[in-house]
Design a protein around this motif. Structure first.
Motif, short mmCIF file in Angstrom:
data_model
loop_
_atom_site.label_atom_id
_atom_site.label_comp_id
_atom_site.label_asym_id
_atom_site.label_seq_id
_atom_site.Cartn_x
_atom_site.Cartn_y
_atom_site.Cartn_z
N LYS A 14 -21.08 -14.67 7.97
CA LYS A 14 -20.23 -14.88 6.93
C LYS A 14 -20.50 -16.44 6.40
CE LYS A 14 -18.40 -10.89 7.47
NZ LYS A 14 -18.58 -9.74 6.59
N THR A 41 -25.10 -4.74 13.39
CA THR A 41 -24.50 -5.80 12.66
C THR A 41 -25.25 -5.86 11.09
OG1 THR A 41 -23.42 -7.09 14.24
CG2 THR A 41 -23.93 -8.28 12.21
N SER A 57 -25.07 -3.56 8.61
CA SER A 57 -23.95 -3.67 7.81
C SER A 57 -24.31 -4.68 6.64
CB SER A 57 -22.66 -4.16 8.63
OG SER A 57 -22.85 -5.44 8.91
N VAL A 58 -25.28 -5.72 7.00
CA VAL A 58 -25.76 -6.60 5.97
C VAL A 58 -26.17 -6.14 4.86
CG1 VAL A 58 -27.30 -8.31 5.66
CG2 VAL A 58 -25.88 -8.41 7.88
N LYS A 104 -25.44 -3.37 3.32
CA LYS A 104 -24.54 -3.11 2.54
C LYS A 104 -23.46 -3.98 1.92
CE LYS A 104 -24.56 1.53 4.73
NZ LYS A 104 -23.72 2.69 5.37
N GLU A 105 -23.25 -5.02 2.71
CA GLU A 105 -22.21 -6.01 2.39
C GLU A 105 -22.56 -7.38 1.87
OE1 GLU A 105 -20.12 -6.21 6.18
OE2 GLU A 105 -19.63 -4.14 6.31
N ASP A 106 -23.79 -7.81 2.00
CA ASP A 106 -24.14 -9.00 1.82
C ASP A 106 -24.47 -8.84 0.14
OD1 ASP A 106 -25.78 -11.70 1.08
OD2 ASP A 106 -24.95 -12.05 3.27
N GLU A 107 -23.85 -9.99 -0.80
CA GLU A 107 -24.25 -9.87 -2.01
C GLU A 107 -25.53 -10.37 -2.51
OE1 GLU A 107 -20.84 -11.85 -3.69
OE2 GLU A 107 -19.18 -10.38 -3.41
N ARG A 127 -30.36 -9.31 2.01
CA ARG A 127 -30.56 -7.85 2.28
C ARG A 127 -31.98 -7.76 2.59
NH1 ARG A 127 -27.16 -7.58 -2.35
NH2 ARG A 127 -28.64 -6.27 -3.59
#
Length: 519
Positions: A338, A363, A366-367, A369-372, A377
């Motif tokens: 984060k 984890t 999840s990156v 999908k979640e990291d902008e 990515r």
């Protein structure tokens, strides 16, 4: 422009048409043509360069220097040596500099002779060029030049002797280190002794740590950093408490090379030292050095650096924890995903990949999908592909990512993994809106080599992008199935010459393969 040279050779005259920004484009062509013509009239061509080098036009003189510097053909040596008697200082200096680039027996004596030139600039250049010649015979003449009248010449000799790494230089450099009145000479001597790495000089370098000039102290401690000797380690540990931040920094770098367990506690203490609060580069070096030692006691101090106020310190700490591969670091590393800094997050992803824990995998997925940040990515895809039991389905899911670079990374990784589960998704990617992604998908299918993809690859052979068609033809050739012969023959009529060449090579390869089977 080109002019007619001897026997009709076209000789490039680097002339006024060359502007400075064109050096790297035009001059290599000139030099190539110059080398082609060595058999006939090379002396005339070099003389043309030397003529411009002697002239008053500074542009032509600069261009001549650049062109001469690119000469590497041994055939040039006699002509260069003949010109050494030139009266022009720039000409002689340039020639000496060029001759140092030739590992040639013929240049040795002229370079040594130039040590006695009346001009100190020429003598200095001769010293530099002799430093490049891989021949032990240069040592004695250089040692004699330590007594030259000119300070700059003597200083260059000290600098060069350290780079040559010959034991005959040791006692002279030690004498300069301990007795010379000029701190720059002492500093260069310390650097040289560090490069030569003769254990007998350690005590002299330790003495130099008390020199009145900080530059000499820094050079001495850097030199000690090249020795894997207990005396050197003790001195470096002591340097961690020096008032001079440059000394502390050099001591840390040296201790990182040694990977000596004795340095762990002193370096951990240095992390907590208030003196280093305003020096993030020192904390960064400490993080790197502690990670190199790989002692379990450094895990907690490194974890504490994940919250440092400097992003480079956090990034270095994350990388170091990855090398440690300590389970205690997993939760803090996951939290660091984060971090506001993308480089720190990227280093954290790589570190989690080395931990290779199920939770770390979860984890990283999840990156995706979640990291902008698309670069983050992409890195997560790459790391997931490198881990034991790669998460193929998670990587396949990113083929629909909004960013083409992410999709391309997923395609390339799936090709390397050669997992048949990726075949159908990769076939679909042949219709991606981005040509780089389509091209990469073709390559990936070529790596998987599934005959069931032949029809889809054939259907994509009319792609408007030449790179895509090239890789499709390549992929068909990799599958090595009789069904690809006709589409490869059809590719021989493609408008792109490279597509035709790849098709021809693939057909030849298949023919050779068929001949081997018959035998």
């Amino acid at each position: 422009m080109l002019t007619d040279g001897p026997r009709g050779y076209k000789t490039a005259v680097y002339m006024k048409l060359i502007v400075r920004k064109s050096y790297i484009i035009v001059l290599p062509l000139f030099v190539s043509l110059l080398q082609i013509g060595f058999a006939v009239g090379a002396d005339m061509q070099i003389e043309k360069l030397l003529h411009d080098l002697r002239g008053e036009d500074m542009t032509l003189r600069g261009e001549a220097v650049v062109a001469l510097h690119q000469l590497r053909d041994p055939k040039a040596v006699p002509f260069l040596l003949d010109a050494l008697g030139d009266e022009d200082l720039l000409v002689r200096g340039t020639l000496l500099r060029i001759l140092g680039n030739f590992n040639d027996e013929r240049v040795l004596e002229p370079l040594i002779a130039a040590l006695n030139d009346s001009d100190p600039v020429i003598r200095t250049q001769a010293v530099s060029s002799l430093g490049k010649v891989q021949d032990g015979r240069v040592i004695e003449p250089l040692l004699s030049t330590l007594y030259d009248d000119d300070r700059q010449v003597r200083l260059r000799v000290v600098d060069v002797l350290g780079g040559i790494n010959d034991p005959r230089s040791v006692e002279h450099l030690v004498a300069i280190l301990l007795d010379n009145e000029d701190e720059l000479f002492r500093s260069k001597a310390a650097e040289g002794l560090g490069k030569i790495k003769d254990a007998s000089t350690i005590s002299s370098l330790i003495i130099a740590l008390n020199d009145e000039h900080s530059e000499v102290q820094q050079a001495a401690i850097k030199g000690l950093g090249n020795f894997s000797d207990s005396r050197a380690v003790d001195s470096l540990i002591a340097g961690l408490k020096d008032d001079n931040p440059f000394i502390r920094r050099a001591a840390i770098e040296g201790l990182g090379k040694f990977k000596d367990g004795r340095a762990v506690e002193p370096m951990i203490a240095a992390l907590r030292d208030p003196a280093n609060k305003d020096y993030p580069d020192i904390r960064r070096n400490l993080a790197f050095a502690l990670g190199e030692i790989e002692d379990s006691s450094v895990t907690e101090p490194l974890i504490s650096l994940l919250s440092d106020n400097d992003w480079q310190v956090r990034k270095t700490a994350a990388s170091a924890l990855g090398r440690m591969n300590d389970p205690r670091s997993m939760v803090p590393l996951i939290a660091t995903l984060k971090d506001s800094d993308p480089f720190t997050r990227e280093a954290t992803i790589e570190a989690l990949g080395k931990v290779n824990d199920p939770e770390a995998k979860k984890t990283l997925m999840s990156v995706l999908k979640e990291d902008e940040n698309p670069d983050i990515r992409r890195r997560a895809i790459s790391v997931l592909g490198e881990m034991k039991d790669p998460e193929v389905m998670a990587i396949i899911s990113t083929l629909g990512d909004d960013h083409w670079k992410v999709r391309r990374e997923a395609v390339l990784i799936l090709g390397k993994l050669q997992d048949r589960r990726a075949t159908k998704p990769l076939v679909d990617v042949l219709k991606d809106r981005n040509p780089d992604v389509r091209s990469s998908a073709a390559l990936a299918l070529g790596e998987i080599k599934d005959p069931d993809t032949i029809g889809s690859l054939m259907g994509a052979m009319k792609d408007e992008n030449t790179d895509v068609r090239r890789n499709i033809v390549f992929a068909l050739g990799e599958i090595n199935d009789a069904k690809v012969i006709e589409p490869l023959k059809a590719a021989m009529k493609d408008t792109d010459t490279t597509v035709r060449a790849i098709a021809a090579e693939s057909l030849k390869k298949m023919s050779r393969h068929g001949d081997k089977k018959k035998k």
